[in-house]
Design a protein around this motif. Structure first.
Motif, PDB file in Angstrom:
ATOM      1  N   ARG A 106      28.371 -27.879 -17.828  1.00 33.49           N
ATOM      2  CA  ARG A 106      28.489 -29.461 -17.738  1.00 33.49           C
ATOM      3  C   ARG A 106      28.245 -29.860 -16.589  1.00 33.49           C
ATOM      4  O   ARG A 106      27.694 -30.820 -16.114  1.00 33.49           O
ATOM      5  N   GLU A 107      28.627 -29.309 -15.498  1.00 34.59           N
ATOM      6  CA  GLU A 107      28.228 -29.529 -14.082  1.00 34.59           C
ATOM      7  C   GLU A 107      28.427 -28.632 -12.874  1.00 34.59           C
ATOM      8  O   GLU A 107      28.842 -27.291 -13.168  1.00 34.59           O
ATOM      9  N   GLY A 110      18.383 -28.425  -8.716  1.00 37.86           N
ATOM     10  CA  GLY A 110      17.348 -28.833  -9.466  1.00 37.86           C
ATOM     11  C   GLY A 110      17.482 -28.458 -10.896  1.00 37.86           C
ATOM     12  O   GLY A 110      17.248 -29.193 -11.954  1.00 37.86           O
ATOM     13  N   ALA A 111      17.601 -27.165 -11.196  1.00 38.49           N
ATOM     14  CA  ALA A 111      17.633 -26.664 -12.704  1.00 38.49           C
ATOM     15  C   ALA A 111      19.041 -27.046 -13.405  1.00 38.49           C
ATOM     16  O   ALA A 111      18.874 -27.116 -14.512  1.00 38.49           O
ATOM     17  N   ILE A 112      19.870 -27.398 -12.586  1.00 34.73           N
ATOM     18  CA  ILE A 112      21.361 -27.733 -13.341  1.00 34.73           C
ATOM     19  C   ILE A 112      21.107 -28.711 -14.193  1.00 34.73           C
ATOM     20  O   ILE A 112      21.850 -28.410 -15.325  1.00 34.73           O
ATOM     21  N   ASP A 113      20.266 -29.762 -13.868  1.00 35.38           N
ATOM     22  CA  ASP A 113      20.165 -30.702 -14.782  1.00 35.38           C
ATOM     23  C   ASP A 113      19.448 -30.625 -16.262  1.00 35.38           C
ATOM     24  O   ASP A 113      20.052 -30.951 -17.247  1.00 35.38           O
ATOM     25  N   THR A 114      18.768 -29.615 -16.151  1.00 33.54           N
ATOM     26  CA  THR A 114      18.005 -28.995 -17.341  1.00 33.54           C
ATOM     27  C   THR A 114      18.937 -28.226 -18.242  1.00 33.54           C
ATOM     28  O   THR A 114      19.121 -28.447 -19.359  1.00 33.54           O
ATOM     29  N   TRP A 115      19.795 -27.398 -17.305  1.00 36.50           N
ATOM     30  CA  TRP A 115      20.996 -26.556 -18.096  1.00 36.50           C
ATOM     31  C   TRP A 115      21.895 -27.527 -18.659  1.00 36.50           C
ATOM     32  O   TRP A 115      22.299 -27.190 -19.976  1.00 36.50           O
TER      33      TRP A 115
END
Ligand SMILES: Nc1ncnc2c1ncn2[C@@H]1O[C@H](COP(=O)(O)OP(=O)(O)OP(=O)(O)O)[C@@H](O)[C@H]1O
Length: 663
Positions: A341-342, A324-329
């Motif tokens: 990036r991903e 979930g937090a990856i998108d914000t990062w």
């Protein structure tokens, strides 16, 4: 026509014989040459003196100060008498200072200024045209090139950046097209002066020296490389460019998968504290992540860019919300954070691995490598623990720079509702001189996903880790878990009180009042120092960029010349590049690149080349003498006329129907 215009403008001061005029090197019809030992020596014409005068030179050497124009006419039978002179008749406004160009019917003498004798490091070949020369505006029917509406030659010495207003300096091919617009041409009388009203894209030909607020070099400081970006910067950029694709060989040869999703050509990146790759196991657990966490660089097949892949070995995804937090990062773009990036999981390594893809920063190191890694060599020599590359304690100036950048990154992270959770010296990349970025962001959010813990808790942990990081940087004896009393005493003795205040605030107990904003308040004016340094650096880089822009003008010009010179044939004319205006360009090419000294040896003088090309680009009225290879004809033409020839010939090529646009 352009060509006719230029020919009429050129003063032919010595013509080939009629037989010779049939030769390939003398396509312009000329009168029969009268051979006489009384011909004025060309060295005098060009250089103002002949060094062989007293050692056997057979030609005539007029006494110093003599009017060479008058002396040459009856002796040589030169067509000067029949071709109207281009020089303004009214020279009353010109101050007299020895032999001027108007006396010589020869180019203005451009001395090769010895390096270091000019106050401007990039102004290498000052013109001798005095500052107060006023070019008499001539009517279009006059035979001399008009300077009306044109910028006069620059008056030479020193940094003249402020003397003339700078116009648009771009010298794109599109500009050339504009300046050769046929509608504009038809409005003129067909003479070479048709371009007199056309905007000159450049009004200066000197390399602009750095402005005084950037550098004030001593007058004798004039290295050749001041034409280009500084050596150290060039080396750094070159090394980075090389590092980007270096070693991205096929994964099969190094035990790595050939492909990983859209990424290929994986290559393991070793840190400095692992100097012998063959001794390293990729499976050694990370100091920070507990799992083995090797880093690879890889090429993306989508955009061809190189990325940095962090692999966390042995990770098994149990809850998709962990991502979930990856998108914000991913959305976060900050100068002090390595961009994520991903993130995805894979079995390509024959295990369960988590892959996080970051921006790649070539040749970067870490704060650990730079300042904390035990350095036995230094330890032996200094009798000190020996840490980092230099083994010296970190300077306070560098320390505040790091503190400011980390605080800046933390502010962005915390404001986005995230926490770094990663403030370890090995996870802070040094990507340039004193330039740092938080690395590995988002790893812990996936690896230790725990929805029950509030992010505020991790943010408080960030502040404590920040404080400990500062202590580690200041105290080489500090061990994790050690009581801070001793390190704080050390800091008090060796650094300013602000460092201690900040550290005490950061490592204090968590409280609602404790935030990165409060820490920034304590740092106060120190942040301004960092701002100063950054802005000075930006000014310096901008100035270096300016030098490269000047060189960009030259490459455009060289490209045009390259398109024209020695072209085998054009529109079924095999002699196209040797006739008409192009002949002048051929002679100019020889003048710039193929000069030989009196001893017949090639002159390889970069400043001569740059000077000529810059003057050409600026289209100066200064004249030069071009001599054919068979030595039988000379043309005196101005840079403006040569520039006009280039534009005409280039546009001829361009209009020949090739649909490809030159950019
Ligand atoms: N985004 C990146 N771009 C370029 N190089 C990187 C990047 N991230 C890491 N590196 C390089 O990879 C090296 C290894 O990084 P890593 O974070 O694994 O450090 P480490 O000291 O090996 O720590 P650990 O014990 O956690 O493995 C670093 O020294 C750095 O030079």
């Amino acid at each position: 026509m352009a060509g006719q215009g230029v020919k009429s403008a050129a003063i032919q001061i010595r013509a080939p014989t009629s037989n010779e005029s049939k030769g390939r090197d003398s396509p312009i019809p000329t009168e029969k040459k009268r051979e006489t030992p009384q011909r004025i020596c060309r060295n005098v014409m060009i250089y103002g003196y002949c060094k062989f005068q007293d050692s056997g030179c057979v030609y005539y050497h007029p006494p110093p100060g003599a009017d060479l124009n008058a002396a040459s006419t009856p002796l040589t039978g030169s067509p000067i008498a029949t071709i109207p002179t281009l020089l303004p008749k009214d020279t009353s406004t010109k101050p007299s200072f020895g032999l001027g160009a108007e006396h010589l019917s020869a180019p203005v003498f451009v001395p090769k200024t010895p390096i270091g004798e000019t106050s401007s490091p990039r102004a290498t070949t000052p013109s001798l045209i005095p500052a107060n020369v006023t070019h008499s505006p001539l009517t279009p029917t006059a035979t001399a090139p008009s300077t009306a509406g044109m910028t006069p030659s620059w008056p030479a010495l020193g940094n003249q950046g402020g003397l003339l207003s700078r116009q648009d300096n771009s010298m794109s091919f599109d500009d050339s097209l504009i300046s050769m617009d046929p509608s504009q041409s038809s409005a003129m009388d067909g003479s070479m002066f048709m371009h007199q009203a056309i905007r000159q894209p450049l009004d200066q030909h000197l390399y602009v020296s750095p402005l005084p607020h950037l550098s004030n070099p001593p007058v004798n400081h004039h290295p050749l490389h001041s034409f280009f970006i500084p050596d150290d910067l060039r080396r750094t950029l070159q090394a980075r460019n090389e590092a980007i694709y270096q070693g991205t060989q096929s994964g099969s040869s190094n035990g790595l998968p050939n492909e990983l999703g859209i990424y290929h050509s994986l290559k393991l990146i070793q840190s400095l504290n692992q100097p012998h790759p063959q001794n390293q196991s990729q499976n050694a657990p990370s100091k920070v992540y507990v799992h083995p966490a090797p880093v690879y660089k890889a090429v993306s097949s989508v955009d061809g860019n190189v990325y940095c892949l962090r692999r966390i070995e042995g990770y098994k995804l149990v809850n998709e919300s962990a991502f979930g937090a990856i998108d914000t990062w991913r959305r976060m773009r900050h100068p002090n954070i390595v961009g994520l990036r991903e993130a995805f999981t894979t079995k390509a390594f024959n295990d369960n691995s988590l892959i996080l893809v970051y921006d790649y920063h070539p040749l970067s190191t870490t704060i650990w490598d730079e300042h904390l890694i035990p350095n036995p060599a230094v330890a032996q020599n200094n009798n000190s623990p020996g840490r980092g590359r230099t083994g010296l304690p970190i300077q306070e100036r560098v320390l505040w720079s790091y503190i400011t950048q980390i605080a800046n990154a933390l502010k962005a992270v915390h404001s986005s509702g995230l926490a770094a959770r990663n403030l370890d010296p090995s996870k802070i990349l040094v990507t340039g001189k004193n330039r740092i970025r938080l690395n590995g962001c988002g790893v812990w959010d996936v690896l230790a996903y725990d929805p029950s813990t509030h992010v505020g808790h991790y943010q408080q942990e960030d502040l404590v880790s920040f404080g400990k990081l500062i202590i580690s940087l200041c105290c080489d004896f500090f061990q994790p878990g050690q009581h801070p009393a001793l390190p704080l005493e050390h800091i008090q003795r060796n650094y300013s009180p602000d460092v201690k205040s900040l550290v005490m605030f950061l490592i204090s107990k968590p409280s609602p009042m404790k935030s990165v904003d409060e820490a920034i308040k304590i740092m106060g004016p120190r942040i301004l120092n960092e701002l100063d340094a950054m802005q000075n650096y930006a000014d310096t880089l901008e100035s270096d960029l300016g030098a490269e822009m000047e060189n960009g003008r030259i490459i455009r010009l060289l490209t045009k010349l390259g398109f024209i010179n020695e072209r085998a044939e054009f529109e079924l004319d095999p002699r196209w590049s040797d006739t008409g205006d192009r002949y002048i360009l051929k002679l100019f090419r020889d003048y710039v690149f193929h000069s030989v000294g009196v001893d017949g040896k090639p002159i390889l003088d970069l400043s001569h080349v740059l000077t000529c090309l810059n003057k050409l680009d600026a289209g100066l009225d200064e004249r030069i003498m071009l001599v054919s290879r068979d030595d039988q004809s000379c043309l005196v033409v101005s840079y403006r006329e040569i520039k006009h020839c280039i534009e005409a010939a280039f546009n001829e090529l361009r209009n020949a129907g090739n649909p490809m646009r030159v950019r």
